[in-house]
Design a protein around this motif. Structure first.
Motif, PDB file in Angstrom:
ATOM      1  N   ALA A  72       0.834  -1.213   0.000  1.00  0.00           N
ATOM      2  CA  ALA A  72       0.000   0.000   0.000  1.00  0.00           C
ATOM      3  C   ALA A  72       0.864   1.257   0.000  1.00  0.00           C
ATOM      4  O   ALA A  72       0.575   2.228  -0.714  1.00  0.00           O
ATOM      5  CB  ALA A  72      -0.928  -0.006   1.218  1.00  0.00           C
ATOM      6  N   GLN A  73       1.938   1.236   0.776  1.00  0.00           N
ATOM      7  CA  GLN A  73       2.846   2.393   0.820  1.00  0.00           C
ATOM      8  C   GLN A  73       3.489   2.621  -0.547  1.00  0.00           C
ATOM      9  O   GLN A  73       3.549   3.754  -1.052  1.00  0.00           O
ATOM     10  CB  GLN A  73       3.934   2.158   1.867  1.00  0.00           C
ATOM     11  CG  GLN A  73       5.010   3.234   1.901  1.00  0.00           C
ATOM     12  CD  GLN A  73       6.179   2.847   2.801  1.00  0.00           C
ATOM     13  OE1 GLN A  73       5.989   2.161   3.804  1.00  0.00           O
ATOM     14  NE2 GLN A  73       7.381   3.286   2.454  1.00  0.00           N
ATOM     15  N   VAL A  74       3.976   1.545  -1.161  1.00  0.00           N
ATOM     16  CA  VAL A  74       4.663   1.667  -2.447  1.00  0.00           C
ATOM     17  C   VAL A  74       3.704   2.161  -3.522  1.00  0.00           C
ATOM     18  O   VAL A  74       4.041   3.053  -4.318  1.00  0.00           O
ATOM     19  CB  VAL A  74       5.299   0.324  -2.853  1.00  0.00           C
ATOM     20  CG1 VAL A  74       5.872   0.401  -4.277  1.00  0.00           C
ATOM     21  CG2 VAL A  74       6.379  -0.070  -1.862  1.00  0.00           C
ATOM     22  N   MET A  75       2.498   1.613  -3.560  1.00  0.00           N
ATOM     23  CA  MET A  75       1.559   2.015  -4.613  1.00  0.00           C
ATOM     24  C   MET A  75       1.091   3.456  -4.441  1.00  0.00           C
ATOM     25  O   MET A  75       0.861   4.157  -5.421  1.00  0.00           O
ATOM     26  CB  MET A  75       0.384   1.051  -4.657  1.00  0.00           C
ATOM     27  CG  MET A  75       0.714  -0.297  -5.272  1.00  0.00           C
ATOM     28  SD  MET A  75       1.401  -0.200  -6.971  1.00  0.00           S
ATOM     29  CE  MET A  75       0.066   0.623  -7.852  1.00  0.00           C
ATOM     30  N   ARG A  76       0.962   3.898  -3.189  1.00  0.00           N
ATOM     31  CA  ARG A  76       0.629   5.318  -2.987  1.00  0.00           C
ATOM     32  C   ARG A  76       1.749   6.202  -3.519  1.00  0.00           C
ATOM     33  O   ARG A  76       1.499   7.193  -4.212  1.00  0.00           O
ATOM     34  CB  ARG A  76       0.388   5.607  -1.495  1.00  0.00           C
ATOM     35  CG  ARG A  76      -1.037   5.360  -1.037  1.00  0.00           C
ATOM     36  CD  ARG A  76      -1.304   5.970   0.331  1.00  0.00           C
ATOM     37  NE  ARG A  76      -0.535   5.305   1.370  1.00  0.00           N
ATOM     38  CZ  ARG A  76      -0.960   4.240   2.050  1.00  0.00           C
ATOM     39  NH1 ARG A  76      -2.157   3.734   1.800  1.00  0.00           N
ATOM     40  NH2 ARG A  76      -0.201   3.692   2.975  1.00  0.00           N
ATOM     41  N   GLU A  77       2.986   5.829  -3.194  1.00  0.00           N
ATOM     42  CA  GLU A  77       4.135   6.606  -3.690  1.00  0.00           C
ATOM     43  C   GLU A  77       4.193   6.575  -5.215  1.00  0.00           C
ATOM     44  O   GLU A  77       4.452   7.600  -5.858  1.00  0.00           O
ATOM     45  CB  GLU A  77       5.431   6.040  -3.106  1.00  0.00           C
ATOM     46  CG  GLU A  77       5.607   6.281  -1.624  1.00  0.00           C
ATOM     47  CD  GLU A  77       6.851   5.596  -1.073  1.00  0.00           C
ATOM     48  OE1 GLU A  77       7.585   4.940  -1.848  1.00  0.00           O
ATOM     49  OE2 GLU A  77       7.098   5.722   0.145  1.00  0.00           O
ATOM     50  N   ALA A  78       3.963   5.380  -5.795  1.00  0.00           N
ATOM     51  CA  ALA A  78       4.041   5.236  -7.253  1.00  0.00           C
ATOM     52  C   ALA A  78       2.965   6.064  -7.947  1.00  0.00           C
ATOM     53  O   ALA A  78       3.234   6.750  -8.942  1.00  0.00           O
ATOM     54  CB  ALA A  78       3.906   3.764  -7.632  1.00  0.00           C
ATOM     55  N   ALA A  79       1.742   6.001  -7.417  1.00  0.00           N
ATOM     56  CA  ALA A  79       0.648   6.763  -8.031  1.00  0.00           C
ATOM     57  C   ALA A  79       0.897   8.262  -7.919  1.00  0.00           C
ATOM     58  O   ALA A  79       0.624   9.019  -8.859  1.00  0.00           O
ATOM     59  CB  ALA A  79      -0.680   6.384  -7.375  1.00  0.00           C
ATOM     60  N   ASP A  80       1.430   8.695  -6.787  1.00  0.00           N
ATOM     61  CA  ASP A  80       1.739  10.122  -6.629  1.00  0.00           C
ATOM     62  C   ASP A  80       2.892  10.533  -7.544  1.00  0.00           C
ATOM     63  O   ASP A  80       2.906  11.645  -8.078  1.00  0.00           O
ATOM     64  CB  ASP A  80       2.091  10.430  -5.172  1.00  0.00           C
ATOM     65  CG  ASP A  80       0.894  10.295  -4.239  1.00  0.00           C
ATOM     66  OD1 ASP A  80      -0.253  10.275  -4.728  1.00  0.00           O
ATOM     67  OD2 ASP A  80       1.109  10.196  -3.009  1.00  0.00           O
ATOM     68  N   PHE A  81       3.851   9.650  -7.731  1.00  0.00           N
ATOM     69  CA  PHE A  81       4.992   9.911  -8.615  1.00  0.00           C
ATOM     70  C   PHE A  81       4.521  10.090 -10.057  1.00  0.00           C
ATOM     71  O   PHE A  81       4.959  11.004 -10.765  1.00  0.00           O
ATOM     72  CB  PHE A  81       5.984   8.753  -8.510  1.00  0.00           C
ATOM     73  CG  PHE A  81       7.231   8.914  -9.345  1.00  0.00           C
ATOM     74  CD1 PHE A  81       8.251   9.752  -8.940  1.00  0.00           C
ATOM     75  CD2 PHE A  81       7.386   8.216 -10.527  1.00  0.00           C
ATOM     76  CE1 PHE A  81       9.405   9.902  -9.695  1.00  0.00           C
ATOM     77  CE2 PHE A  81       8.537   8.353 -11.297  1.00  0.00           C
ATOM     78  CZ  PHE A  81       9.544   9.207 -10.879  1.00  0.00           C
ATOM     79  N   VAL A  82       3.592   9.235 -10.497  1.00  0.00           N
ATOM     80  CA  VAL A  82       3.059   9.317 -11.869  1.00  0.00           C
ATOM     81  C   VAL A  82       2.152  10.528 -12.031  1.00  0.00           C
ATOM     82  O   VAL A  82       2.192  11.219 -13.056  1.00  0.00           O
ATOM     83  CB  VAL A  82       2.300   8.019 -12.214  1.00  0.00           C
ATOM     84  CG1 VAL A  82       1.466   8.180 -13.483  1.00  0.00           C
ATOM     85  CG2 VAL A  82       3.267   6.854 -12.364  1.00  0.00           C
ATOM     86  N   GLY A  83       1.318  10.790 -11.030  1.00  0.00           N
ATOM     87  CA  GLY A  83       0.368  11.887 -11.139  1.00  0.00           C
ATOM     88  C   GLY A  83      -0.597  11.663 -12.292  1.00  0.00           C
ATOM     89  O   GLY A  83      -1.135  10.572 -12.463  1.00  0.00           O
ATOM     90  N   SER A  84      -0.758  12.681 -13.110  1.00  0.00           N
ATOM     91  CA  SER A  84      -1.687  12.583 -14.240  1.00  0.00           C
ATOM     92  C   SER A  84      -0.978  12.288 -15.553  1.00  0.00           C
ATOM     93  O   SER A  84      -1.588  12.368 -16.620  1.00  0.00           O
ATOM     94  CB  SER A  84      -2.482  13.887 -14.368  1.00  0.00           C
ATOM     95  OG  SER A  84      -1.585  14.980 -14.575  1.00  0.00           O
ATOM     96  N   ALA A  85       0.316  11.960 -15.489  1.00  0.00           N
ATOM     97  CA  ALA A  85       1.059  11.703 -16.729  1.00  0.00           C
ATOM     98  C   ALA A  85       0.469  10.512 -17.476  1.00  0.00           C
ATOM     99  O   ALA A  85       0.129   9.492 -16.859  1.00  0.00           O
ATOM    100  CB  ALA A  85       2.530  11.435 -16.413  1.00  0.00           C
ATOM    101  N   PRO A  86       0.318  10.588 -18.804  1.00  0.00           N
ATOM    102  CA  PRO A  86      -0.125   9.437 -19.582  1.00  0.00           C
ATOM    103  C   PRO A  86       0.817   8.251 -19.363  1.00  0.00           C
ATOM    104  O   PRO A  86       2.024   8.434 -19.167  1.00  0.00           O
ATOM    105  CB  PRO A  86      -0.078   9.938 -21.026  1.00  0.00           C
ATOM    106  CG  PRO A  86      -0.175  11.424 -20.923  1.00  0.00           C
ATOM    107  CD  PRO A  86       0.535  11.774 -19.656  1.00  0.00           C
ATOM    108  N   LEU A  87       0.264   7.049 -19.427  1.00  0.00           N
ATOM    109  CA  LEU A  87       1.009   5.837 -19.083  1.00  0.00           C
ATOM    110  C   LEU A  87       1.429   5.046 -20.314  1.00  0.00           C
ATOM    111  O   LEU A  87       0.739   5.035 -21.335  1.00  0.00           O
ATOM    112  CB  LEU A  87       0.145   4.947 -18.185  1.00  0.00           C
ATOM    113  CG  LEU A  87      -0.121   5.520 -16.786  1.00  0.00           C
ATOM    114  CD1 LEU A  87      -1.326   4.853 -16.154  1.00  0.00           C
ATOM    115  CD2 LEU A  87       1.111   5.363 -15.913  1.00  0.00           C
TER     116      LEU A  87
END
Length: 203
Positions: A72-87
């Motif tokens: 959960a910690q890693v995925m929160r960090e990862a999602a915040d790192f990506v933000g709204s950038a296209p994947l």
């Protein structure tokens, strides 16, 4: 490709996310202005065992995951790192399933689409011997980024492949501007119709 894009790769314990199959590592590369500008990588402990075959493939052991941060910690960090950038991902049908599943455990959803360098390479590099990430990297003479089947190395390989595909679109198909929206449309076009599709697009 001038816009910021997030290229992701997961290592997992299997092929379909669920109670007994979870992500074990994520690597993310941010591309902007045609170059890598930032990276994120972490192992993650989701409380599942790594089968021996997967450990042999990835080098990620159960002992390594015991000391890894919680998923959960890693995925929160990862999602915040990506933000709204296209994947972007290589074989995005796989990585998008795990991205969506792990975000759902946090009560979050993905707003942006995935472009897939596997689908795009089949359309733009039909002459390649096959369309595995390692094969394409060697065939196109792209930089070696580290051990295959580790998330950050694979994300960097996919990012370099994406830049190569952008160059192919510009040099062989005369596309001045290449963005995520074009890539998402192009990956749905039957391979045989790609040259005509690109010819008929407004410049």
């Amino acid at each position: 490709m001038k816009q910021r894009l997030a290229v992701i790769d997961f290592e997992t314990t299997g092929i379909t996310p669920g109670v007994g199959c979870r992500a074990t590592e994520i690597g993310i590369v941010l591309l902007e202005g045609g170059q890598i500008v930032d990276r994120y990588q972490s192992l993650m402990n989701a409380g599942v065992r790594v089968p021996p075959m997967i450990e042999q493939l990835t080098g990620i052991s159960n002992a390594m995951l015991r000391s890894a941060p919680p998923v959960a910690q890693v995925m929160r960090e990862a999602a915040d790192f990506v933000g709204s950038a296209p994947l972007v991902a290589h074989n995005a049908s796989f990585d998008s399933k795990f991205w969506d599943y792990e975000l759902a455990q946090l009560g979050r959803t993905r707003p942006q689409a995935f472009a897939c360098t596997l689908l795009l390479s089949r359309r733009l590099l039909p002459q390649a011997p096959d369309h595995k990430l390692g094969t394409l990297t060697r065939w196109a003479g792209l930089p070696a980024t580290g051990r295959a089947h580790r998330a950050l190395a694979d994300a960097e390989m996919a990012a370099n492949l994406l830049l190569h595909l952008g160059t192919t679109l510009r040099q062989q198909h005369g596309r001045g501007a290449v963005d995520h929206g074009l890539l998402c449309k192009l990956q749905k076009v039957p391979a045989a119709k790609v040259p005509q599709y690109l010819r008929e697009l407004p410049a």
